[in-house]
Write a protein that holds these residues in place. Structure first.
Motif, PDB file in Angstrom:
ATOM      1  N   UNK A  20       0.852  -1.185   0.000  1.00 44.30           N
ATOM      2  CA  UNK A  20       0.000   0.000   0.000  1.00 44.30           C
ATOM      3  C   UNK A  20       0.887   1.234   0.000  1.00 44.30           C
ATOM      4  N   UNK A  21       0.626   2.138  -0.935  1.00 44.41           N
ATOM      5  CA  UNK A  21       1.298   3.429  -0.919  1.00 44.41           C
ATOM      6  C   UNK A  21       0.314   4.500  -0.497  1.00 44.41           C
ATOM      7  N   UNK A  22       0.817   5.688  -0.232  1.00 44.45           N
ATOM      8  CA  UNK A  22      -0.066   6.803   0.115  1.00 44.45           C
ATOM      9  C   UNK A  22       0.084   7.889  -0.945  1.00 44.45           C
ATOM     10  N   UNK A  23      -1.043   8.332  -1.497  1.00 46.94           N
ATOM     11  CA  UNK A  23      -1.059   9.393  -2.494  1.00 46.94           C
ATOM     12  C   UNK A  23      -1.156  10.757  -1.830  1.00 46.94           C
ATOM     13  N   UNK A  24      -0.300  11.675  -2.232  1.00 47.39           N
ATOM     14  CA  UNK A  24      -0.153  12.965  -1.536  1.00 47.39           C
ATOM     15  C   UNK A  24      -0.750  14.148  -2.293  1.00 47.39           C
ATOM     16  N   UNK A  25      -1.745  13.897  -3.144  1.00 42.35           N
ATOM     17  CA  UNK A  25      -2.436  14.980  -3.843  1.00 42.35           C
ATOM     18  C   UNK A  25      -3.227  15.835  -2.854  1.00 42.35           C
ATOM     19  N   UNK A  26      -4.062  15.188  -2.049  1.00 43.73           N
ATOM     20  CA  UNK A  26      -4.980  15.932  -1.182  1.00 43.73           C
ATOM     21  C   UNK A  26      -4.258  16.822  -0.178  1.00 43.73           C
TER      22      UNK A  26
END
Length: 331
Positions: A20-26
């Motif tokens: 699992x990765x974490x997306x940092x757009x938000x």
């Protein structure tokens, strides 16, 4: 599936990351297009974002995906601040190709030249407070394939110089992804993949070319969290309140599309089986769908980080559950 379901290999690079990765757009906060349309997810609390990243680290997440344009540089700065001395313990992915003004928080164009790629990488390294990027990704999904081939060669130069370890293209077009796949150090494709929007051709390309599938929008822009109701508008600074053509499932000023919500609701009993939350079930579907897939859900709070990371312990859906999903969705 690999023996350790918590770990994935980033394609042909041999780089290991959490499944699992974490997306940092938000967490980039609010930013906009030149005509004032929102491109972020609304207001954020930077201190809470840092807490969320550090909580993710505590829970075994070692892969973080951002872009120079998210929050017009703010997401990269925040990620660099949060990682601090843990930088060498994680795999950082960022993207380039967009032009933006940090002062006005405005995106104002794109640049697919090799010269801009080098300028953008230099700036990203500075904002991330690091001397290398693990995965560098072209962020122009519809870039001209011939010019992209030149950018692929530029990325190979960056690898030789030790500025990046590997590269990828963020695109939903298999033909374009195949252009980058010809490069020795191309190791992934970032593309949309969730239970409502499958991507069989891109997944096949990943399998054939020994690439990781970095699954963008694994929770269907939040629809698969179960937190949306029809007719409830979102914040003015939220891209989903004025959705561009590529963002289905939401209607301008009206929130989530009722038809999409109905599909989510039809899947609830399968996805929440075995004690999962709806979001955890959606992530579990991706792991069962493709052993090369690494979903990168977004987050804004430590609580969301904990819920998403909690999916790791429960692993992928079973073959029977996957069959139930196909039956419910009629595919």
């Amino acid at each position: 599936m690999e023996t350790n379901t918590h770990i994935r290999t980033l394609g042909r690079s041999g780089i290991e990351v959490s499944a699992l990765g974490f997306g940092c757009w938000a967490i980039g906060g609010e930013w906009q297009s030149v005509d004032g349309r929102p491109l972020g997810w609304g207001r954020v609390d930077d201190d809470e974002s840092v807490r969320a990243i550090r909580r993710a680290l505590d829970l075994g997440v070692t892969f973080f995906d951002t872009a120079d344009v998210y929050g017009t540089g703010h997401s990269e700065r925040l990620l660099g601040r949060a990682l601090g001395k843990h930088r060498s313990d994680v795999v950082v992915a960022t993207k380039w190709g967009n032009l933006f003004d940090e002062e006005t928080r405005t995106r104002h164009g794109q640049d697919d030249s090799p010269q801009h790629a080098r300028r953008a990488l230099t700036a990203s390294l500075r904002r991330l407070d690091t001397d290398y990027v693990d995965l560098y990704q072209l962020h122009i999904s519809d870039a001209n394939p011939e010019r992209a081939a030149g950018l692929r060669d530029t990325c190979e130069e960056f690898v030789r110089e030790g500025l990046i370890r590997a590269y990828a293209w963020s695109t939903d077009d298999p033909a374009r992804a195949a252009v980058f796949a010809e490069g020795p150090h191309c190791t992934a494709v970032q593309h949309r993949l969730n239970i409502l929007q499958d991507a069989p051709v891109l997944l096949a390309l990943c399998a054939e070319s020994d690439l990781a599938s970095i699954s963008r929008s694994p929770l269907a822009m939040g629809l698969l969290t179960g937190k949306h109701t029809a007719g409830r508008a979102l914040d003015n600074g939220d891209i989903r309140n004025a959705p561009p053509a590529w963002l289905p499932g939401f209607t301008a000023n009206e929130g989530a599309d009722p038809a999409w919500l109905d599909r989510v609701e039809s899947l609830r009993s399968v996805l929440t089986s075995d004690g999962r939350t709806l979001a955890q079930g959606a992530l579990a579907w991706i792991w069962a769908r493709a052993p090369r897939a690494i979903p990168i859900p977004g987050f804004r709070t430590a609580a969301q980080a904990e819920e998403n990371a909690g999916a790791l312990a429960k692993g992928p859906l079973t073959a029977g559950q996957m069959a139930d999903v196909d039956r419910i969705l009629g595919r």
